[in-house]
Design a protein around this motif. Structure first.
Motif, PDB file in Angstrom:
ATOM      1  N   LEU A 116     -15.257   1.693  22.993  1.00  0.00           N
ATOM      2  CA  LEU A 116     -16.148   2.805  22.663  1.00  0.00           C
ATOM      3  C   LEU A 116     -16.964   3.262  23.863  1.00  0.00           C
ATOM      4  O   LEU A 116     -17.452   4.381  23.900  1.00  0.00           O
ATOM      5  N   ARG A 117     -17.091   2.393  24.837  1.00  0.00           N
ATOM      6  CA  ARG A 117     -17.793   2.786  26.055  1.00  0.00           C
ATOM      7  C   ARG A 117     -16.837   3.451  27.047  1.00  0.00           C
ATOM      8  O   ARG A 117     -17.194   3.706  28.181  1.00  0.00           O
ATOM      9  N   GLY A 118     -15.620   3.664  26.613  1.00  0.00           N
ATOM     10  CA  GLY A 118     -14.674   4.412  27.432  1.00  0.00           C
ATOM     11  C   GLY A 118     -13.866   3.573  28.406  1.00  0.00           C
ATOM     12  O   GLY A 118     -13.187   4.096  29.278  1.00  0.00           O
ATOM     13  N   GLU A 119     -13.922   2.241  28.249  1.00  0.00           N
ATOM     14  CA  GLU A 119     -13.158   1.402  29.167  1.00  0.00           C
ATOM     15  C   GLU A 119     -11.732   1.217  28.666  1.00  0.00           C
ATOM     16  O   GLU A 119     -11.461   1.323  27.473  1.00  0.00           O
ATOM     17  N   ARG A 120     -10.830   0.916  29.587  1.00  0.00           N
ATOM     18  CA  ARG A 120      -9.461   0.611  29.183  1.00  0.00           C
ATOM     19  C   ARG A 120      -9.394  -0.891  28.893  1.00  0.00           C
ATOM     20  O   ARG A 120      -9.489  -1.732  29.781  1.00  0.00           O
ATOM     21  N   VAL A 121      -9.271  -1.203  27.603  1.00  0.00           N
ATOM     22  CA  VAL A 121      -9.368  -2.586  27.156  1.00  0.00           C
ATOM     23  C   VAL A 121      -7.982  -3.178  26.898  1.00  0.00           C
ATOM     24  O   VAL A 121      -7.084  -2.492  26.406  1.00  0.00           O
ATOM     25  N   TYR A 122      -7.810  -4.435  27.282  1.00  0.00           N
ATOM     26  CA  TYR A 122      -6.623  -5.171  26.878  1.00  0.00           C
ATOM     27  C   TYR A 122      -7.100  -6.419  26.146  1.00  0.00           C
ATOM     28  O   TYR A 122      -7.857  -7.223  26.689  1.00  0.00           O
ATOM     29  N   PHE A 123      -6.690  -6.539  24.907  1.00  0.00           N
ATOM     30  CA  PHE A 123      -7.192  -7.604  24.039  1.00  0.00           C
ATOM     31  C   PHE A 123      -5.999  -8.476  23.610  1.00  0.00           C
ATOM     32  O   PHE A 123      -5.084  -8.012  22.957  1.00  0.00           O
ATOM     33  N   LEU A 124      -6.074  -9.737  24.029  1.00  0.00           N
ATOM     34  CA  LEU A 124      -4.959 -10.668  23.797  1.00  0.00           C
ATOM     35  C   LEU A 124      -5.333 -11.773  22.816  1.00  0.00           C
ATOM     36  O   LEU A 124      -6.398 -12.379  22.910  1.00  0.00           O
ATOM     37  N   THR A 125      -4.431 -12.039  21.885  1.00  0.00           N
ATOM     38  CA  THR A 125      -4.579 -13.212  21.021  1.00  0.00           C
ATOM     39  C   THR A 125      -3.181 -13.793  20.832  1.00  0.00           C
ATOM     40  O   THR A 125      -2.214 -13.259  21.364  1.00  0.00           O
ATOM     41  N   GLY A 126      -3.074 -14.882  20.090  1.00  0.00           N
ATOM     42  CA  GLY A 126      -1.731 -15.427  19.908  1.00  0.00           C
ATOM     43  C   GLY A 126      -1.706 -16.826  19.319  1.00  0.00           C
ATOM     44  O   GLY A 126      -2.700 -17.304  18.764  1.00  0.00           O
ATOM     45  N   ALA A 127      -0.556 -17.461  19.466  1.00  0.00           N
ATOM     46  CA  ALA A 127      -0.357 -18.781  18.870  1.00  0.00           C
ATOM     47  C   ALA A 127       0.236 -19.761  19.877  1.00  0.00           C
ATOM     48  O   ALA A 127       1.086 -19.416  20.687  1.00  0.00           O
ATOM     49  N   ASP A 128      -0.256 -20.999  19.774  1.00  0.00           N
ATOM     50  CA  ASP A 128       0.081 -22.102  20.668  1.00  0.00           C
ATOM     51  C   ASP A 128       1.136 -22.947  19.954  1.00  0.00           C
ATOM     52  O   ASP A 128       0.801 -23.831  19.161  1.00  0.00           O
ATOM     53  N   ASN A 141     -25.250  18.421  12.975  1.00  0.00           N
ATOM     54  CA  ASN A 141     -24.288  18.654  14.035  1.00  0.00           C
ATOM     55  C   ASN A 141     -23.983  17.311  14.697  1.00  0.00           C
ATOM     56  O   ASN A 141     -24.864  16.682  15.267  1.00  0.00           O
ATOM     57  N   VAL A 142     -22.727  16.899  14.600  1.00  0.00           N
ATOM     58  CA  VAL A 142     -22.406  15.549  15.083  1.00  0.00           C
ATOM     59  C   VAL A 142     -21.380  15.554  16.213  1.00  0.00           C
ATOM     60  O   VAL A 142     -20.695  14.588  16.444  1.00  0.00           O
ATOM     61  N   ASP A 143     -21.283  16.664  16.909  1.00  0.00           N
ATOM     62  CA  ASP A 143     -20.267  16.760  17.963  1.00  0.00           C
ATOM     63  C   ASP A 143     -20.629  16.000  19.229  1.00  0.00           C
ATOM     64  O   ASP A 143     -19.771  15.628  20.012  1.00  0.00           O
ATOM     65  N   LYS A 144     -21.918  15.782  19.395  1.00  0.00           N
ATOM     66  CA  LYS A 144     -22.374  15.160  20.640  1.00  0.00           C
ATOM     67  C   LYS A 144     -21.800  13.744  20.805  1.00  0.00           C
ATOM     68  O   LYS A 144     -21.689  12.990  19.858  1.00  0.00           O
ATOM     69  N   LYS A 145     -21.452  13.405  22.059  1.00  0.00           N
ATOM     70  CA  LYS A 145     -20.942  12.061  22.310  1.00  0.00           C
ATOM     71  C   LYS A 145     -22.095  11.073  22.173  1.00  0.00           C
ATOM     72  O   LYS A 145     -23.188  11.297  22.678  1.00  0.00           O
ATOM     73  N   PHE A 146     -21.823  10.007  21.491  1.00  0.00           N
ATOM     74  CA  PHE A 146     -22.877   9.030  21.219  1.00  0.00           C
ATOM     75  C   PHE A 146     -23.031   8.057  22.389  1.00  0.00           C
ATOM     76  O   PHE A 146     -22.045   7.582  22.941  1.00  0.00           O
ATOM     77  N   THR A 147     -24.264   7.767  22.758  1.00  0.00           N
ATOM     78  CA  THR A 147     -24.509   6.743  23.778  1.00  0.00           C
ATOM     79  C   THR A 147     -25.256   5.593  23.120  1.00  0.00           C
ATOM     80  O   THR A 147     -26.282   5.811  22.468  1.00  0.00           O
ATOM     81  N   PHE A 148     -24.752   4.390  23.297  1.00  0.00           N
ATOM     82  CA  PHE A 148     -25.444   3.226  22.729  1.00  0.00           C
ATOM     83  C   PHE A 148     -26.792   3.038  23.413  1.00  0.00           C
ATOM     84  O   PHE A 148     -26.881   3.128  24.634  1.00  0.00           O
ATOM     85  N   PRO A 149     -27.849   2.759  22.638  1.00  0.00           N
ATOM     86  CA  PRO A 149     -29.158   2.517  23.265  1.00  0.00           C
ATOM     87  C   PRO A 149     -29.155   1.228  24.095  1.00  0.00           C
ATOM     88  O   PRO A 149     -28.363   0.313  23.837  1.00  0.00           O
ATOM     89  N   ILE A 150     -30.041   1.187  25.077  1.00  0.00           N
ATOM     90  CA  ILE A 150     -30.048   0.047  26.005  1.00  0.00           C
ATOM     91  C   ILE A 150     -30.262  -1.305  25.329  1.00  0.00           C
ATOM     92  O   ILE A 150     -29.578  -2.268  25.641  1.00  0.00           O
ATOM     93  N   VAL A 151     -31.182  -1.373  24.357  1.00  0.00           N
ATOM     94  CA  VAL A 151     -31.407  -2.671  23.674  1.00  0.00           C
ATOM     95  C   VAL A 151     -30.112  -3.181  23.063  1.00  0.00           C
ATOM     96  O   VAL A 151     -29.829  -4.380  23.077  1.00  0.00           O
ATOM     97  N   TYR A 152     -29.340  -2.250  22.550  1.00  0.00           N
ATOM     98  CA  TYR A 152     -28.070  -2.598  21.906  1.00  0.00           C
ATOM     99  C   TYR A 152     -27.049  -3.062  22.951  1.00  0.00           C
ATOM    100  O   TYR A 152     -26.421  -4.108  22.804  1.00  0.00           O
ATOM    101  N   THR A 153     -26.913  -2.291  24.037  1.00  0.00           N
ATOM    102  CA  THR A 153     -25.923  -2.672  25.057  1.00  0.00           C
ATOM    103  C   THR A 153     -26.312  -3.982  25.733  1.00  0.00           C
ATOM    104  O   THR A 153     -25.449  -4.792  26.067  1.00  0.00           O
ATOM    105  N   GLU A 154     -27.621  -4.190  25.889  1.00  0.00           N
ATOM    106  CA  GLU A 154     -28.047  -5.462  26.495  1.00  0.00           C
ATOM    107  C   GLU A 154     -27.624  -6.647  25.636  1.00  0.00           C
ATOM    108  O   GLU A 154     -27.184  -7.668  26.147  1.00  0.00           O
ATOM    109  N   SER A 155     -27.754  -6.507  24.330  1.00  0.00           N
ATOM    110  CA  SER A 155     -27.321  -7.592  23.435  1.00  0.00           C
ATOM    111  C   SER A 155     -25.818  -7.764  23.510  1.00  0.00           C
ATOM    112  O   SER A 155     -25.309  -8.869  23.678  1.00  0.00           O
TER     113      SER A 155
END
Ligand code: MSP
Length: 479
Positions: free
Chosen positions: A41-53, A377-391
Motif C-alpha cells: 500500500l505504500r507503493g513498494e514492490r513486495v515479494y512475499f514468500l511462504t511454504g512448507a519444509d 470525495n474519496v479520490d485523493k491518495k491516502f497517506t498513512f499518518p506517521i504514528v501509524y507508520t512508526e508502529s
C-alpha cells in the motif's frame, strides 16, 4: 526517466507439514501478511514468500500413520495449508515446497557447493542424541527424565558419519554484524539473547545425514552416500525461491538481501546464527532484519500439537469469520511477547471491538449519510499518518490497531456530543456538514484497516462510494 523502485522481500518460516496448521502457525503468517500488505500500500514492490519444509522424517512418519504414501500425504496436507491461507487472505507471491526438485533443489545444491568450496564442510564421525521433533541434535543437559522437554520424546542415539559445517569459525563475524546493526534482530530482548549465545561461542553443526539412515532429503552434491540436513535444506528456501542457483536470476537480483525474515522465538538460533554463517561462507549478503515473535499460548502453555492444546484456525473462521481471526492475532497478541488465546477472550474482543466498536460505528454513520444523501470525495491518495507508520515499521501491528480503535472511539464520542441525528431537526445544513465529516472519518478508518482487515476495509469503502448501508451487520454479535 529511470526510477528505482523500492522493493520489499518478506518471508515466513516454512512450516512442517506433519500436521495441519494451528493458530501458532497462523500467527507467523498473518503478521507477515499484514506487513506485506502495508508495504504494498505504500507503493513498494513486495515479494512475499511462504511454504512448507517437507524433506523431514517426521513427515514420512505422519504419512505412514495416515496410511498414505509420502507424496500423496503431502499433497493433501499442502492443499489444507493453502486453503487455510486462502481463507486468511494471505497474499503470498510464492508458496515453496522443499520437495520440489525443480524449484528448490538447484538453489539448495548451489549453496551447499559454495559452502563446500569455501572449505567449510568436513566429514567427521559423530555420536550424539537426535530429537526428531526439533530435527536437531540435543545435549544430555537439555533432557528432562531422559526426554526432550519440548516434545516429550526420547532422543535417538546416532553414531554416524556426517558433514560438519564450521559454524564456530563465523561466531565473531556474526556477532560484529549484529552489534553494528548490519543484521538487525528485533526485538532487543532477542538480540541480547543471540548475542549472549554468540558470546559463549558456537559449535560446529552436523549438516548431513547418511543416506542409509534417512528416507528423504536432497543428496549431497558429489557424495551420494549423504543427504543434506533438514535445516540446511530448509534455510536455503529463502534464496532458492528467488531462483538462486538457476543461472541469471532477476528475482534474486531484485530481492536479495531479504528485508525481513519473520520467525518465532524457537527458531532464532537457526536464523540468527546458522543462516548468516551459511551466507557468509557462500559469500552472499546477509538478511537486513529478523523479526522474532513470541508464542501463542493456550491456558498459559505454548500452543502445540505435542501438548494437545491446539486451536484449529478453521474452527474460529467458520464461527467468527477470517477477518476476526486476523484481528485477534494483530491486536491481542503482542508481537514481541507470548500472548494467550482462549475462546472466551476471542469472543469478548469480537463482540466488544468488532461487532460493537467498528461494526456499530460504520452502520450508524452510513445510516445517516444514506438517509440524507451525503457523499464524500474519496479520490485523493491516502497517506498513512506517521504514528501509524512508526508502529508498522517497527512491526508493532498491535499498536497500529490501538491507533485505529482510538479513532473509532473518538468518532463514537463525537457522535454522542454533536448528536447529528437530533441536529437534523434544528439545523439541517450543520447536521449535514457533521455527517459528512463523520463519513470521511470512517473512510479514513477503512484506509487504515486495509493491511489488517483487507476485505472489511474494501467493504466499508465501497459502501461509502455507493452510498449504501450494509445489508447485514459487518460483524454480527455472538451470544
Ligand atoms: N520448519 C521449521 C522452520 C524452517 S524455516 C527455514 C519450523 N516449522 S514449524 O512448523 O515447526 O514452525 C513454523 C513457525 O511456527 C515457527 O516460526 C514457530 O515459531 C511458529 N509457531 C509454532 N507454534 C507456535 C505458537 N504456539 N505460537 C507462535 N508461533 C509458533 O520450525
Amino acid at each position: 526517466m529511470a526510477t528505482t523502485e523500492q522493493t520489499f522481500y518478506i518471508t515466513t518460516p516454512i512450516f512442517y507439514p506433519n500436521a495441519n496448521l494451528h493458530m501458532g502457525h497462523a500467527y507467523s503468517t498473518t503478521l507477515s501478511d499484514i506487513i506485506a500488505r502495508y508495504h504494498r500500500l505504500r507503493g513498494e514492490r513486495v515479494y512475499f514468500l511462504t511454504g512448507a519444509d517437507e524433506n523431514t522424517e517426521k513427515v514420512v512418519r505422519a504419512a505412514v500413520k495416515d496410511g498414505k504414501n509420502t507424496e500423496e500425504y503431502l499433497n493433501d496436507i499442502i492443499s489444507n495449508f493453502k486453503s487455510l491461507f486462502g481463507k486468511l487472505e494471505i497474499s503470498y507471491d510464492q508458496f515453496i515446497r522443499t520437495s520440489d526438485q525443480d524449484v528448490h533443489w538447484p538453489g539448495a545444491e548451489e549453496l551447499w557447493k559454495r559452502i563446500a568450496a569455501a572449505g567449510d564442510l568436513e566429514k567427521r564421525a559423530y555420536e550424539g542424541l537426535y530429537c526428531i521433533g526439533h530435527e536437531s541434535f540435543i545435549t544430555e543437559k537439555e533432557l528432562v527424565d531422559g526426554k526432550c522437554p519440548d516434545h516429550d520424546e526420547k532422543p535417538e542415539l546416532l553414531k554416524e558419519e556426517n558433514y560438519f559445517f564450521k559454524l564456530s569459525k563465523y561466531t565473531g563475524e556474526i556477532k560484529g554484524k549484529i552489534e553494528s546493526g548490519e543484521l538487525r534482530i528485533i526485538p532487543e530482548t532477542r538480540r541480547n539473547e543471540i548475542l549472549a549465545l554468540l558470546e559463549r561461542g558456537l559449535e560446529d553443526v552436523s549438516f548431513s545425514r547418511p543416506a542409509s539412515k534417512v528416507t528423504v532429503g536432497i543428496p549431497v552434491p558429489g557424495d551420494d552416500t549423504q543427504r543434506i540436513y533438514v535445516w540446511c535444506d530448509a534455510l536455503a528456501n529463502y534464496i532458492s525461491a528467488l531462483d538462486f542457483g538457476k543461472g541469471a536470476s532477476e528475482l534474486y537480483e531484485k530481492f536479495w538481501p531479504v528485508d525481513v525474515h519473520v520467525i518465532g522465538k524457537d527458531i532464532l538460533r537457526f536464523h540468527a546464527a546458522i543462516w548468516p554463517a551459511m551466507l557468509l561462507s557462500a559469500g552472499l549478503p546477509l538478511p537486513k532484519k529478523i523479526f522474532v515473535h513470541g508464542f501463542i499460548t493456550s491456558g498459559g502453555k505454548k500452543m502445540s500439537k505435542t501438548l494437545g492444546n491446539v486451536i484449529d484456525p478453521n474452527d474460529l473462521i467458520s464461527e467468527y469469520g477470517a477477518e476476526s481471526v486476523r484481528y485477534y492475532l494483530a491486536r491481542h497478541i503482542s508481537p514481541f511477547e507470548d500472548g494467550d488465546l482462549t475462546i472466551e477472550k476471542f469472543k469478548e474482543a469480537y463482540n466488544g471491538e468488532l461487532a460493537n466498536g467498528l461494526g456499530n460505528l460504520v452502520s450508524r454513520v452510513l445510516k445517516m449519510s444514506v438517509t440524507h444523501g451525503i457523499s464524500v470525495n474519496v479520490d485523493k491518495k491516502f497517506t498513512f499518518p506517521i504514528v501509524y507508520t512508526e508502529s508498522m515499521d517497527r512491526f508493532k501491528v498491535n499498536e497500529a490497531c490501538d491507533y485505529i480503535w482510538k479513532k473509532i472511539q473518538e468518532t463514537d464520542q463525537r457522535i454522542q456530543e454533536k448528536q447529528p441525528f437530533k441536529l437534523v431537526k434544528s439545523d439541517l445544513e450543520a447536521a449535514k456538514a457533521e455527517i459528512q465529516y463523520l463519513l470521511k472519518e470512517i473512510y479514513n478508518i477503512a484506509e487504515l484497516l486495509a493491511p489488517i482487515l483487507p476485505s472489511t476495509s474494501e467493504k466499508i469503502k465501497s459502501l461509502i462510494k455507493e452510498n449504501k448501508t450494509p445489508e447485514t451487520p459487518l460483524f454480527p454479535r455472538k451470544e
